[in-house]
Design an enzyme around this catalytic site. Sequence first.
Site, mmCIF file in Angstrom:
data_model
loop_
_atom_site.group_PDB
_atom_site.id
_atom_site.type_symbol
_atom_site.label_atom_id
_atom_site.label_comp_id
_atom_site.label_asym_id
_atom_site.label_seq_id
_atom_site.Cartn_x
_atom_site.Cartn_y
_atom_site.Cartn_z
ATOM 1 N N GLU A 83 17.734 0.185 3.106
ATOM 2 C CA GLU A 83 16.917 -0.292 4.204
ATOM 3 C C GLU A 83 16.415 -1.701 3.941
ATOM 4 O OE1 GLU A 83 15.675 4.218 5.350
ATOM 5 O OE2 GLU A 83 14.154 2.667 5.520
ATOM 6 N N CYS A 97 12.086 -8.123 3.583
ATOM 7 C CA CYS A 97 11.969 -7.341 2.362
ATOM 8 C C CYS A 97 13.339 -6.713 2.117
ATOM 9 C CB CYS A 97 10.903 -6.276 2.594
ATOM 10 S SG CYS A 97 10.638 -5.184 1.217
ATOM 11 N N CYS A 104 16.225 4.405 -6.973
ATOM 12 C CA CYS A 104 15.611 3.775 -8.142
ATOM 13 C C CYS A 104 15.438 4.805 -9.244
ATOM 14 C CB CYS A 104 14.271 3.150 -7.793
ATOM 15 S SG CYS A 104 13.571 2.204 -9.170
ATOM 16 N N CYS A 108 8.441 5.813 -10.249
ATOM 17 C CA CYS A 108 6.999 5.643 -10.062
ATOM 18 C C CYS A 108 6.517 6.748 -9.115
ATOM 19 C CB CYS A 108 6.674 4.266 -9.504
ATOM 20 S SG CYS A 108 7.275 2.949 -10.573
ATOM 21 N N CYS A 111 5.963 6.287 -5.160
ATOM 22 C CA CYS A 111 6.980 5.521 -4.429
ATOM 23 C C CYS A 111 8.062 6.425 -3.852
ATOM 24 C CB CYS A 111 7.600 4.493 -5.376
ATOM 25 S SG CYS A 111 8.987 3.599 -4.660
ATOM 26 N N SER A 209 4.386 -5.537 -10.449
ATOM 27 C CA SER A 209 3.641 -4.374 -9.962
ATOM 28 C C SER A 209 2.820 -3.808 -11.105
ATOM 29 C CB SER A 209 4.621 -3.313 -9.444
ATOM 30 O OG SER A 209 5.411 -3.860 -8.411
ATOM 31 N N CYS A 327 7.055 -1.704 2.479
ATOM 32 C CA CYS A 327 7.823 -1.823 1.245
ATOM 33 C C CYS A 327 7.479 -0.647 0.349
ATOM 34 C CB CYS A 327 7.473 -3.109 0.515
ATOM 35 S SG CYS A 327 7.996 -4.556 1.398
HETATM 36 N N1 SAH Z 1 10.959 -2.041 -8.024
HETATM 37 C C1 SAH Z 1 10.185 -3.194 -7.727
HETATM 38 C C2 SAH Z 1 10.360 -3.693 -6.321
HETATM 39 C C3 SAH Z 1 10.399 -2.670 -5.222
HETATM 40 S S1 SAH Z 1 8.875 -1.836 -4.871
HETATM 41 C C4 SAH Z 1 8.733 -2.967 -8.051
HETATM 42 O O1 SAH Z 1 8.372 -1.824 -8.341
HETATM 43 O O2 SAH Z 1 7.976 -3.939 -8.078
HETATM 44 C C5 SAH Z 1 7.917 -3.134 -4.126
HETATM 45 C C6 SAH Z 1 6.416 -2.921 -4.199
HETATM 46 O O3 SAH Z 1 6.012 -1.856 -3.338
HETATM 47 C C7 SAH Z 1 5.914 -2.560 -5.591
HETATM 48 O O4 SAH Z 1 4.734 -3.272 -5.877
HETATM 49 C C8 SAH Z 1 5.652 -1.080 -5.424
HETATM 50 O O5 SAH Z 1 4.748 -0.615 -6.393
HETATM 51 C C9 SAH Z 1 5.095 -1.037 -4.031
HETATM 52 N N2 SAH Z 1 5.071 0.280 -3.401
HETATM 53 C C10 SAH Z 1 5.841 1.341 -3.669
HETATM 54 N N3 SAH Z 1 5.533 2.358 -2.837
HETATM 55 C C11 SAH Z 1 4.543 1.928 -2.028
HETATM 56 C C12 SAH Z 1 3.803 2.500 -0.965
HETATM 57 N N4 SAH Z 1 4.046 3.719 -0.549
HETATM 58 N N5 SAH Z 1 2.850 1.738 -0.363
HETATM 59 C C13 SAH Z 1 2.625 0.475 -0.754
HETATM 60 N N6 SAH Z 1 3.301 -0.136 -1.734
HETATM 61 C C14 SAH Z 1 4.249 0.593 -2.383
HETATM 62 FE FE1 SF4 Z 2 11.438 1.853 -8.413
HETATM 63 FE FE2 SF4 Z 2 9.717 -0.099 -7.724
HETATM 64 FE FE3 SF4 Z 2 9.613 2.349 -6.553
HETATM 65 FE FE4 SF4 Z 2 8.886 2.078 -9.104
HETATM 66 S S1 SF4 Z 2 7.885 1.147 -7.305
HETATM 67 S S2 SF4 Z 2 10.201 3.709 -8.284
HETATM 68 S S3 SF4 Z 2 10.336 0.536 -9.813
HETATM 69 S S4 SF4 Z 2 11.279 0.877 -6.406
#
Ligand code: SAH
Ligand code: SF4
Length: 337
Positions: A83, A97, A104, A108, A111, A209, A327
Amino acid sequence: MDRTALTALLSEWGEPAYRARQAVQAQRAGADGWSEVGTLPAALRTRLEQALPFWALTPDARADSVDGTVKWRLRAADGVAVEAVLIAHAEGRRTVCVSSQAGCALGCRFCATGAMGAGRDLTPAEILDQAVLAAREADAQGARLTNVVYMGMGEPMQNLDAVLDSAAAINAPDGLGLSARRIAVSTVGWVPGIARLAEHPLPLRLAVSLHAADDETRSALMPINTRYPIASLLGACRRYCDTTGRRVFIEYVLLDGVNDSVADAKRLARLLRDGRFHVNVIEYNATEGPYRASPQSRREVFLHALAAAGMEASVRRSRGADVEAACGQLATRGRLG
Ligand code: SAH
Ligand code: SF4
């Protein structure tokens, strides 16, 4: 479009190099197939049609938010779905974005992409196509694509070659011509990748992050923290800053009752207030997991406490929540499913 393959084909066929530029320009201007690239000779168009896909990804679903944000689900030739989201800001600015992987592996807990598990790396062409599609949509909205953030599905540092290739094409004058300072790579905190990015000639922005100010909380949210705890991560960020002269953007998603206390804000300020960092406090978009966004009142108290402790921060408000376009929420579920 796979520009490396295109350039190689053209040179193999004895065609001038500017043909690649013509194809790229036509795609940006709205062409959707080789047959629509009127600047190319008809015989070459036919030949290309048989040799190379015009798009590496094709949109198969789209959702438009009331705020102008657009979310696409895009499919690769092998059926894999990712996406991309075009985020609308005021004054005609648009940010896309982009995803770097179809899933992934880093898991996390908050996420949606992490819940999907590992997926394959995207190719440079697949990443670039997301940006080209977004640039076209921004044009169609009478706006302009001004920023690209690698904050979609996946961990960019685990697919860094493709990320850097695609960023170079986004930056190139005959690509999208976006300044490297307007392209940001977001990482979970993959320390070796931060070191590599510091040495790279393109002055891309780095976003990290962090999401917690102590190791216990961070490890519970982000398993990567047991491998690269906060001290080693911030050490890598400081080296990045000292090597490049560029500040590091720290992402901090506020999670209700998890990382949003005044004590957390004070700890965070203590960790970061040496002038090398800028904090973006991010509103959480609830997924199917156990976490909730902090209420607005607590967010304000948190920001005050940060400022009082000498750390200014900006707030990134959620956009496109009605199409689950935030995102980190880019799993293949929701309204596009
Ligand atoms: N893997 C990378 C980039 C993709 S995630 C990373 O983790 O930085 C991009 C950002 O979105 C990261 O800061 C992540 O922690 C945040 N993120 C993930 N899930 C989210 C959610 N449900 N609401 C807001 N931000 C979120
Ligand atoms: Fe992967 Fe970034 Fe999501 Fe963590 S926050 S699971 S590194 S996409």
